[in-house]
Design a protein around this motif. Structure first.
Motif, PDB file in Angstrom:
ATOM      1  N   LEU A  99       0.830  -1.214   0.000  1.00 41.85           N
ATOM      2  CA  LEU A  99       0.000   0.000   0.000  1.00 41.85           C
ATOM      3  C   LEU A  99       0.859   1.257   0.000  1.00 41.85           C
ATOM      4  CD1 LEU A  99      -2.849   1.233   0.220  1.00 41.85           C
ATOM      5  CD2 LEU A  99      -2.559   1.168   2.707  1.00 41.85           C
ATOM      6  N   ILE A 100       1.850   1.310   0.858  1.00 39.22           N
ATOM      7  CA  ILE A 100       2.711   2.507   0.939  1.00 39.22           C
ATOM      8  C   ILE A 100       3.502   2.681  -0.340  1.00 39.22           C
ATOM      9  CG2 ILE A 100       4.693   3.505   2.129  1.00 39.22           C
ATOM     10  CD1 ILE A 100       3.640   2.269   4.722  1.00 39.22           C
ATOM     11  N   ALA A 101       4.076   1.604  -0.862  1.00 40.33           N
ATOM     12  CA  ALA A 101       4.897   1.698  -2.073  1.00 40.33           C
ATOM     13  C   ALA A 101       4.083   2.167  -3.265  1.00 40.33           C
ATOM     14  CB  ALA A 101       5.533   0.341  -2.370  1.00 40.33           C
ATOM     15  N   THR A 102       2.822   1.816  -3.314  1.00 35.90           N
ATOM     16  CA  THR A 102       1.995   2.124  -4.475  1.00 35.90           C
ATOM     17  C   THR A 102       1.245   3.438  -4.340  1.00 35.90           C
ATOM     18  OG1 THR A 102       1.671  -0.251  -4.797  1.00 35.90           O
ATOM     19  CG2 THR A 102       0.176   1.224  -5.988  1.00 35.90           C
ATOM     20  N   GLU A 103       0.694   3.689  -3.177  1.00 35.30           N
ATOM     21  CA  GLU A 103      -0.193   4.836  -3.005  1.00 35.30           C
ATOM     22  C   GLU A 103       0.485   6.058  -2.393  1.00 35.30           C
ATOM     23  OE1 GLU A 103      -3.344   5.035  -4.050  1.00 35.30           O
ATOM     24  OE2 GLU A 103      -3.207   3.025  -4.911  1.00 35.30           O
ATOM     25  N   ASP A 104       1.582   5.849  -1.641  1.00 37.49           N
ATOM     26  CA  ASP A 104       2.122   6.989  -0.895  1.00 37.49           C
ATOM     27  C   ASP A 104       3.514   6.653  -0.388  1.00 37.49           C
ATOM     28  OD1 ASP A 104       2.481   9.276   0.581  1.00 37.49           O
ATOM     29  OD2 ASP A 104       0.752   8.979   1.889  1.00 37.49           O
ATOM     30  N   ALA A 218      -1.329  -9.662  -1.506  1.00 34.35           N
ATOM     31  CA  ALA A 218      -1.357  -8.287  -1.023  1.00 34.35           C
ATOM     32  C   ALA A 218      -1.299  -7.306  -2.190  1.00 34.35           C
ATOM     33  CB  ALA A 218      -0.188  -8.044  -0.064  1.00 34.35           C
ATOM     34  N   ALA A 219      -0.432  -7.608  -3.169  1.00 36.99           N
ATOM     35  CA  ALA A 219      -0.312  -6.739  -4.346  1.00 36.99           C
ATOM     36  C   ALA A 219      -1.619  -6.695  -5.133  1.00 36.99           C
ATOM     37  CB  ALA A 219       0.829  -7.237  -5.236  1.00 36.99           C
ATOM     38  N   THR A 220      -2.321  -7.810  -5.184  1.00 37.03           N
ATOM     39  CA  THR A 220      -3.608  -7.853  -5.886  1.00 37.03           C
ATOM     40  C   THR A 220      -4.624  -6.944  -5.219  1.00 37.03           C
ATOM     41  OG1 THR A 220      -3.211 -10.125  -6.615  1.00 37.03           O
ATOM     42  CG2 THR A 220      -5.497  -9.354  -6.633  1.00 37.03           C
ATOM     43  N   VAL A 247       1.962  -3.010  -9.054  1.00 37.79           N
ATOM     44  CA  VAL A 247       2.213  -2.864  -7.612  1.00 37.79           C
ATOM     45  C   VAL A 247       3.542  -3.528  -7.250  1.00 37.79           C
ATOM     46  CG1 VAL A 247       1.367  -3.457  -5.309  1.00 37.79           C
ATOM     47  CG2 VAL A 247      -0.249  -2.715  -7.086  1.00 37.79           C
ATOM     48  N   LEU A 248       3.812  -4.685  -7.816  1.00 41.16           N
ATOM     49  CA  LEU A 248       5.083  -5.359  -7.539  1.00 41.16           C
ATOM     50  C   LEU A 248       6.266  -4.511  -7.996  1.00 41.16           C
ATOM     51  CD1 LEU A 248       4.097  -8.994  -8.603  1.00 41.16           C
ATOM     52  CD2 LEU A 248       4.525  -8.185  -6.273  1.00 41.16           C
ATOM     53  N   ASP A 249       6.137  -3.840  -9.152  1.00 39.37           N
ATOM     54  CA  ASP A 249       7.198  -2.947  -9.621  1.00 39.37           C
ATOM     55  C   ASP A 249       7.407  -1.791  -8.654  1.00 39.37           C
ATOM     56  OD1 ASP A 249       8.043  -4.248 -11.929  1.00 39.37           O
ATOM     57  OD2 ASP A 249       6.417  -3.390 -13.151  1.00 39.37           O
ATOM     58  N   GLN A 250       6.320  -1.263  -8.118  1.00 45.07           N
ATOM     59  CA  GLN A 250       6.440  -0.164  -7.150  1.00 45.07           C
ATOM     60  C   GLN A 250       7.136  -0.649  -5.883  1.00 45.07           C
ATOM     61  OE1 GLN A 250       5.700   2.321  -9.524  1.00 45.07           O
ATOM     62  NE2 GLN A 250       5.219   3.325  -7.580  1.00 45.07           N
ATOM     63  N   MET A 251       6.858  -1.866  -5.478  1.00 45.36           N
ATOM     64  CA  MET A 251       7.528  -2.417  -4.295  1.00 45.36           C
ATOM     65  C   MET A 251       9.013  -2.609  -4.570  1.00 45.36           C
ATOM     66  SD  MET A 251       4.651  -5.204  -3.057  1.00 45.36           S
ATOM     67  CE  MET A 251       5.437  -5.606  -1.490  1.00 45.36           C
ATOM     68  N   ARG A 252       9.335  -2.967  -5.818  1.00 44.02           N
ATOM     69  CA  ARG A 252      10.750  -3.115  -6.174  1.00 44.02           C
ATOM     70  C   ARG A 252      11.451  -1.770  -6.171  1.00 44.02           C
ATOM     71  NH1 ARG A 252      13.101  -1.720 -10.478  1.00 44.02           N
ATOM     72  NH2 ARG A 252      11.144  -1.536 -11.657  1.00 44.02           N
ATOM     73  N   ILE A 257      11.188  -5.325  -2.230  1.00 45.64           N
ATOM     74  CA  ILE A 257      11.556  -6.626  -2.786  1.00 45.64           C
ATOM     75  C   ILE A 257      12.640  -6.415  -3.829  1.00 45.64           C
ATOM     76  CG2 ILE A 257       9.309  -7.698  -2.361  1.00 45.64           C
ATOM     77  CD1 ILE A 257       8.579  -7.189  -5.279  1.00 45.64           C
ATOM     78  N   THR A 258      13.388  -7.465  -4.125  1.00 50.11           N
ATOM     79  CA  THR A 258      14.468  -7.372  -5.107  1.00 50.11           C
ATOM     80  C   THR A 258      13.909  -7.573  -6.517  1.00 50.11           C
ATOM     81  OG1 THR A 258      14.934  -9.744  -5.014  1.00 50.11           O
ATOM     82  CG2 THR A 258      16.066  -8.329  -3.411  1.00 50.11           C
ATOM     83  N   GLN A 259      14.762  -7.305  -7.514  1.00 51.40           N
ATOM     84  CA  GLN A 259      14.366  -7.516  -8.900  1.00 51.40           C
ATOM     85  C   GLN A 259      14.045  -8.996  -9.146  1.00 51.40           C
ATOM     86  OE1 GLN A 259      14.230  -5.021 -11.611  1.00 51.40           O
ATOM     87  NE2 GLN A 259      12.979  -6.753 -12.308  1.00 51.40           N
ATOM     88  N   GLU A 260      14.872  -9.866  -8.535  1.00 50.38           N
ATOM     89  CA  GLU A 260      14.649 -11.304  -8.717  1.00 50.38           C
ATOM     90  C   GLU A 260      13.306 -11.731  -8.113  1.00 50.38           C
ATOM     91  OE1 GLU A 260      17.391  -9.923  -7.567  1.00 50.38           O
ATOM     92  OE2 GLU A 260      18.761 -10.295  -9.265  1.00 50.38           O
ATOM     93  N   GLU A 261      13.010 -11.221  -6.920  1.00 50.84           N
ATOM     94  CA  GLU A 261      11.730 -11.560  -6.284  1.00 50.84           C
ATOM     95  C   GLU A 261      10.562 -11.047  -7.118  1.00 50.84           C
ATOM     96  OE1 GLU A 261      12.463 -11.618  -1.488  1.00 50.84           O
ATOM     97  OE2 GLU A 261      12.627  -9.682  -2.501  1.00 50.84           O
ATOM     98  N   CYS A 262      10.711  -9.842  -7.610  1.00 48.39           N
ATOM     99  CA  CYS A 262       9.665  -9.232  -8.427  1.00 48.39           C
ATOM    100  C   CYS A 262       9.399 -10.078  -9.680  1.00 48.39           C
ATOM    101  CB  CYS A 262      10.066  -7.817  -8.809  1.00 48.39           C
ATOM    102  SG  CYS A 262       8.849  -6.930  -9.801  1.00 48.39           S
ATOM    103  N   ASP A 263      10.445 -10.459 -10.362  1.00 47.36           N
ATOM    104  CA  ASP A 263      10.294 -11.240 -11.594  1.00 47.36           C
ATOM    105  C   ASP A 263       9.699 -12.620 -11.322  1.00 47.36           C
ATOM    106  OD1 ASP A 263      11.378  -9.137 -12.971  1.00 47.36           O
ATOM    107  OD2 ASP A 263      13.408  -9.962 -13.021  1.00 47.36           O
TER     108      ASP A 263
END
Length: 786
Positions: A99-104, A218-220, A247-252, A257-263
């Motif tokens: 939520l924080i990474a995506t919205e604020d 959570a990202a969904t 959302v996953l990209d914003q968390m990265r 999260i790392t690039q590997e986790e995101c992918d």
């Protein structure tokens, strides 16, 4: 050279003037914003909620119903929400981080307004019209919008709302911690599909609690915050997956999260475990509806009851005064003086229902009634002109019953209210239309006339079941019908039917209290008796076993013999018997007639189960207890409930009755329990019951720690099996009880044992010296007429 210097020196004042103008404009803007903020904060412009509302936002939270083993049975909510409060500590870090990474992304550092995001939004979206520039609203501003901004009708109105939300956001940041703001936002957001708030959303979309949400889940859910209708995993799975990946990209980008986790997460499919929220579905729906009905009951006012409802008015008035749970929401107030709202105050209602035993009860009904009895009943009525009624009805009587049912239907009442004529209504009821009909094999989509659908619904036998602890009154299982979605009339606590021979234990109790013993003998022969008015009454008995012999009262009860019951009744006072029946908890009006000994009175399953607790509890009856405590939405206990007990008869009589009621199971009409099919060896007492023409089939059974009752019958008394063998209580109701008890005994976690014994002194065990012959025939039907 000097000329050039003069020119340059001439330009200097103009630059200074431009810079000064910019500063003046900037300061003016700041001053305007400050004044605007002050005016809004003081309520001079727009609506500024009072501090009290900011400190205690008016949220509507669904109330949750918990079983005794802490399973959520269901929720009571408003039409617009099914929100259940969840604290910040019970949120998964994944949902907070997403939520924080995506919205604020600067949520932790700002005080309600993110100046950087705001300027970016103004420049990119307002000036350059870039739609993908992102918004300028912080999480706190979005919360302010959710809490206090009504839906805007146009863009201009929305622009005027924005400054107000900025001020409210600043105020919220002063009053609440960052964790509280996150929790408030997630609890308030509407994820659609009746999933309001993060707790309900996690359950509806992923069948888990918010604390157990993984990163992709959570990202969904956070992705849905952009537009829950457009990015909805139930209706638009591909679009929602794309939004999840954003959302996953914003968390990265935020370093969560790392690039590997995101992918690696992006390649995962969109897995949804959708659970539709519907109060008509799930475990114990009849119980939940009954509980809602009694908790929200209003104080009875006589003028609100029709003349034919005076008995109900009397019962409701008594319940209002003596039952703490009845009308609880309208008897108790919150700190502000308002009465509790079961659909909006977020109560936690802790019931006595055991989810495992409730499941076993529902399975037992499905297994016996749905899989065995209903097919047999349908086959008996198949292709018959009188289907599903008795073969003793005339076509005119059947038309009268169906016509009455038509006029009681919602369709008829709706058309009548709309001003349709009787002719138009009847035409509509005989015009084929699309229908969704119940069947035990699944819902049927078909075309049928409403009139035919009424007849179709009546082909299904109804059932009522309740199981409770005789010492505490805790109701462990409660079933009011075959399927709440299609048969909503509750036959556990609301509906009443004639009880037949299950009334006989009360009669024999009355006799024992008046000096009789189980070993007293009577002539097993038909006799004629006269009531107080001199009217003759000659009861009939379907069984001719031991006719003309002297038999004990114990044998008479074990074999449910009508002649022996009538003999006992003739020696006692009908008025005194009625008084005892009311002491047993039977609330309906009962006429003091001699034929009362055969059970013509109407009683609910719940009343019968409560009454039979006295036999397992040394003469002390326990009222059904449905709720043990209620908590408010912050976990404070605001109500406790304790058992209500009443002494009905003496302990000595209870020992005599235990001996006779065990004989019903061991050598009487309840022997089927001991047979190879069910093979229950536990000490138990019980009584079967079958009313005239097989209209009602009963079985009451009890052990030292569990009393349960079953009723099976048609919607109308004229819907029943045509023959005694199929329609008797020992065939329709007893197996439901036996299947349920076997399931209960096989579950070691429940703690019920077949080795449990009744506490009976030696001198009261098998008092009749001569062994009684075993039952070897059909259960007698209750004949009320000559």
């Amino acid at each position: 050279m000097e000329k050039e210097k003069k020119v340059n020196s001439g330009k200097k004042p103009r630059y200074l003037g431009l810079i000064l103008s910019i500063w003046v404009f900037f300061v003016a803007i700041v001053v305007v914003f400050v004044i605007l903020f002050l005016l809004i904060a003081n309520g001079k412009i727009g609506y500024m909620p009072p501090v009290e509302d900011l400190e205690n936002p008016k949220n509507k939270f669904a109330s949750e119903i918990y079983s005794v083993d802490m399973q959520v049975l269901g929720r009571y909510s408003t039409d617009k929400g099914n929100r259940v409060w969840v604290d910040y500590k019970d949120l998964s870090p994944n949902i907070v981080n997403a939520l924080i990474a995506t919205e604020d992304v600067r949520f932790e550092s700002h005080s309600g307004i993110d100046a950087i995001a705001l300027v970016r939004a103004i420049v990119k979206r307002g000036i350059f019209r870039q739609k993908n520039a992102g918004g300028g609203s912080t999480i706190t501003q979005q919360l302010a919008k959710q809490l206090f901004s009504p839906a805007a009708d146009n863009v201009m109105e929305r622009m005027f709302q924005k400054p107000i939300e900025w001020v409210i956001a600043v105020q919220l940041e002063r009053l609440y911690t960052k964790e509280e703001i996150i929790a408030m936002y997630l609890n308030k957001f509407d994820f659609l599909n009746n999933a309001v708030g993060i707790k309900t959303a996690a359950q509806v979309y992923f069948d888990k609690s918010p604390k157990k949400l993984n990163i992709q889940e959570a990202a969904t859910l956070v992705g849905m915050c952009k537009n829950p209708s457009y990015f909805n995993p139930v209706r638009r799975k591909d679009l929602t997956r794309g939004r999840r990946d954003v959302v996953l990209d914003q968390m990265r980008k935020a370093g969560i999260i790392t690039q590997e986790e995101c992918d690696s997460i992006k390649v995962l499919p969109m897995i949804v475990k959708y659970n539709k929220v519907d109060h008509k579905e799930g475990l114990a729906p009849y119980f939940r509806e009954y509980l809602r009905m009694i908790m929200t009951a209003k104080e009875p006012v006589r003028r609100n009851y029709a003349s034919w409802q005076m008995q109900k008015y009397h019962e409701d008035s008594l319940a209002w005064e003596t039952n703490p749970l009845y009308g609880w929401c309208n008897k108790n107030t919150k700190a502000n003086g308002d009465y509790y709202n079961i659909s909006a105050d977020g109560l936690k209602i802790f019931t006595t229902i055991d989810s495992r035993m409730q499941t076993y009860a529902e399975e037992a009904i499905r297994s016996h009634i749905g899989d065995k009895i209903q097919p047999k009943f349908s086959k008996e009525k198949q292709n018959k002109s009188y289907r599903p009624f008795s073969n003793q009805l005339t076509p005119e009587e059947i038309r009268t019953i169906l016509d009455r049912s038509m006029k009681l239907s919602d369709r008829y009442r709706g058309m009548k209210k709309a001003g349709c004529s009787e002719q138009e209504i009847r035409k509509a009821f005989n015009t084929p239309t699309d229908m969704r009909l119940f069947s035990y094999d699944g819902i049927i989509d078909t075309v049928m006339t409403p009139m035919d659908s009424i007849r179709y619904q009546k082909t299904f036998l109804r059932v009522g079941f309740m199981s409770m602890d005789p010492r505490t009154g805790h109701v462990k299982a409660y079933v009011g019908g075959p399927d709440f979605r299609y048969f909503q009339y509750d036959m556990a606590m609301v509906g009443r039917r004639q009880v037949g021979s299950t009334i006989k234990p009360y009669l024999y109790t009355f006799a024992m209290e008046n000096g009789f013993t189980p070993c007293d003998e009577a002539l097993n022969a038909q006799q004629t008796y006269f009531d107080a008015n001199g009217t003759p009454w000659t009861p009939r008995n379907s069984s001719k076993k031991r006719m003309g012999e002297m038999v004990t009262l114990k044998w008479g009860l074990a074999n449910s013999n009508n002649w022996i019951s009538a003999y006992v009744m003739s020696k006692l006072s009908p008025e005194g018997f009625v008084s005892l029946l009311h002491s047993f908890g039977l609330k309906n009006k009962i006429d003091p007639v001699i034929s009362l000994c055969l059970g013509p009175c109407d009683v609910s399953v719940g009343e019968m189960v409560s009454a039979y607790t006295a036999f397992a509890n040394k003469g002390v009856r326990c009222e059904p207890l449905f709720v043990t405590r209620i908590e408010d939405n912050r976990g404070n206990v605001i109500a406790n409930f304790v058992p209500q007990v009443y002494e009905v008869f003496s302990e000595e009589t209870s020992y005599k009755m235990l001996d006779m009621l065990q004989a019903v199971i061991n050598q009487g009409t309840g022997m089927r329990v001991r047979g190879s099919l069910y093979n229950i060896r536990a000490q138990m007492g019980g009584k079967t019951g079958t009313t005239q023409r097989n209209s009602d089939a009963w079985f009451m059974g009890f052990t030292p720690s569990l009393v349960s009752g079953v009723w099976v019958g048609g919607e109308d008394r004229d819907i029943h099996f045509n023959n005694m063998v199929d329609g008797q209580g020992a065939n329709l109701s007893l197996p439901v009880w036996a299947i349920y008890m076997n399931k209960v005994y096989k579950d070691p976690e429940l703690g019920y044992s077949q080795d449990e014994k009744f506490d009976v002194p030696e001198e009261y065990r098998n008092p009749c010296a001569t062994p009684e012959p075993e039952f070897d025939g059909e259960e007698p039907m209750e004949y009320y007429e000559d």
